[in-house]
Design a protein around this motif. Structure first.
Motif, short mmCIF file in Angstrom:
data_model
loop_
_atom_site.label_atom_id
_atom_site.label_comp_id
_atom_site.label_asym_id
_atom_site.label_seq_id
_atom_site.Cartn_x
_atom_site.Cartn_y
_atom_site.Cartn_z
N ASN A 1 0.80 -1.19 -0.04
CA ASN A 1 -0.18 0.12 0.11
C ASN A 1 1.02 1.22 0.00
O ASN A 1 1.95 1.43 0.80
N ARG A 2 0.70 2.05 -1.05
CA ARG A 2 1.42 3.20 -1.19
C ARG A 2 0.53 4.32 -1.19
O ARG A 2 -0.67 4.35 -1.66
N VAL A 3 0.45 5.75 -0.37
CA VAL A 3 -0.13 6.90 -0.30
C VAL A 3 0.49 7.83 -0.78
O VAL A 3 1.66 8.32 -0.37
N ALA A 4 -0.12 8.57 -1.66
CA ALA A 4 0.56 9.91 -1.95
C ALA A 4 -0.17 11.16 -1.67
O ALA A 4 -1.40 11.04 -1.22
N ILE A 5 0.73 12.10 -0.96
CA ILE A 5 0.08 13.54 -0.31
C ILE A 5 0.59 14.61 -1.27
O ILE A 5 1.64 14.42 -1.73
N VAL A 6 -0.89 15.16 -1.85
CA VAL A 6 -0.20 16.13 -2.94
C VAL A 6 -1.04 17.40 -2.39
O VAL A 6 -2.11 17.79 -2.17
N ALA B 1 -3.71 5.12 -2.68
CA ALA B 1 -4.62 6.16 -1.90
C ALA B 1 -3.85 7.78 -2.24
O ALA B 1 -2.53 7.52 -2.27
N VAL B 2 -4.77 8.68 -2.45
CA VAL B 2 -4.13 9.93 -2.68
C VAL B 2 -5.07 11.01 -1.80
O VAL B 2 -5.87 11.12 -1.69
N ALA B 3 -3.89 11.43 -0.95
CA ALA B 3 -4.39 12.57 0.15
C ALA B 3 -4.28 13.90 -0.84
O ALA B 3 -3.20 14.18 -1.12
N LEU B 4 -5.46 14.66 -0.76
CA LEU B 4 -5.37 16.15 -1.27
C LEU B 4 -5.51 17.18 -0.33
O LEU B 4 -6.19 17.05 0.40
N VAL B 5 -4.58 18.26 -0.45
CA VAL B 5 -4.47 19.20 0.44
C VAL B 5 -4.47 20.64 -0.36
O VAL B 5 -3.50 20.54 -1.52
N ALA B 6 -5.34 21.50 0.06
CA ALA B 6 -5.39 22.83 -0.63
C ALA B 6 -5.92 23.67 0.30
O ALA B 6 -6.58 23.49 1.37
N ARG B 7 -5.64 25.06 -0.08
CA ARG B 7 -6.47 26.10 0.52
C ARG B 7 -8.18 26.28 0.32
O ARG B 7 -9.04 26.72 0.99
N ALA C 1 -12.64 13.94 -9.40
CA ALA C 1 -12.09 13.42 -10.58
C ALA C 1 -11.12 12.48 -10.12
O ALA C 1 -10.92 11.36 -11.04
N VAL C 2 -10.49 12.33 -8.96
CA VAL C 2 -9.50 11.14 -8.55
C VAL C 2 -10.43 10.02 -8.28
O VAL C 2 -10.10 8.96 -8.49
N ARG C 3 -11.52 10.24 -7.52
CA ARG C 3 -12.42 9.08 -7.32
C ARG C 3 -13.02 8.40 -8.75
O ARG C 3 -13.38 7.35 -8.67
N ALA C 4 -13.26 9.26 -9.59
CA ALA C 4 -13.84 8.85 -10.86
C ALA C 4 -12.73 7.93 -11.58
O ALA C 4 -13.34 6.85 -12.27
N ALA C 5 -11.45 8.16 -11.22
CA ALA C 5 -10.43 7.17 -11.80
C ALA C 5 -10.34 6.06 -10.85
O ALA C 5 -9.57 4.96 -11.00
N GLY C 6 -11.35 5.81 -9.73
CA GLY C 6 -11.58 4.74 -8.93
C GLY C 6 -10.41 4.47 -7.85
O GLY C 6 -10.41 3.41 -7.32
N MET C 7 -9.94 5.60 -7.15
CA MET C 7 -8.98 5.56 -6.21
C MET C 7 -9.83 6.23 -5.00
O MET C 7 -10.37 7.41 -5.33
N PRO C 8 -9.23 5.79 -3.80
CA PRO C 8 -9.90 6.47 -2.76
C PRO C 8 -9.09 7.76 -2.47
O PRO C 8 -7.87 7.86 -2.86
N THR C 9 -9.65 8.93 -1.77
CA THR C 9 -9.05 9.99 -1.58
C THR C 9 -9.53 10.44 -0.10
O THR C 9 -10.30 10.24 0.51
N ARG C 10 -8.66 11.34 0.47
CA ARG C 10 -8.69 12.15 1.64
C ARG C 10 -8.61 13.78 1.20
O ARG C 10 -7.44 14.01 0.65
N ALA C 11 -9.60 14.56 1.20
CA ALA C 11 -9.65 15.84 0.89
C ALA C 11 -9.37 16.81 2.17
O ALA C 11 -10.24 16.65 2.80
#
Length: 60
Positions: free
Chosen positions: A2-7, A28-34, A45-55
């Motif tokens: 399991n690998r998680v990317a933080i963007v 999984a991809v963790a998304l961070v923004a203001r 858009a990430v979920r549409a690609a079939g990946m779990p995310t944390r916004a």
């Protein structure tokens, strides 16, 4: 493995494109923004690609 990317800066531009691209290679991809509203669009858009995310925005 399991690998998680933080963007960070994931709501626009290069950050958004990077998040969508990394969704193909990571568990999984963790998304961070203001800006939460725009960040949610990226998460969708990430979920549409079939990946779990944390916004994670200022108010999330």
């Amino acid at each position: 493995m399991n690998r998680v990317a933080i963007v960070t800066g994931a709501s626009r531009g290069i950050g958004r494109a990077t998040a969508i691209r990394l969704a193909r290679d990571f568990s999984a991809v963790a998304l961070v923004a203001r800006t939460q509203e725009i960040l949610i669009e990226t998460a969708d858009a990430v979920r549409a690609a079939g990946m779990p995310t944390r916004a994670c925005g200022e108010y999330a």
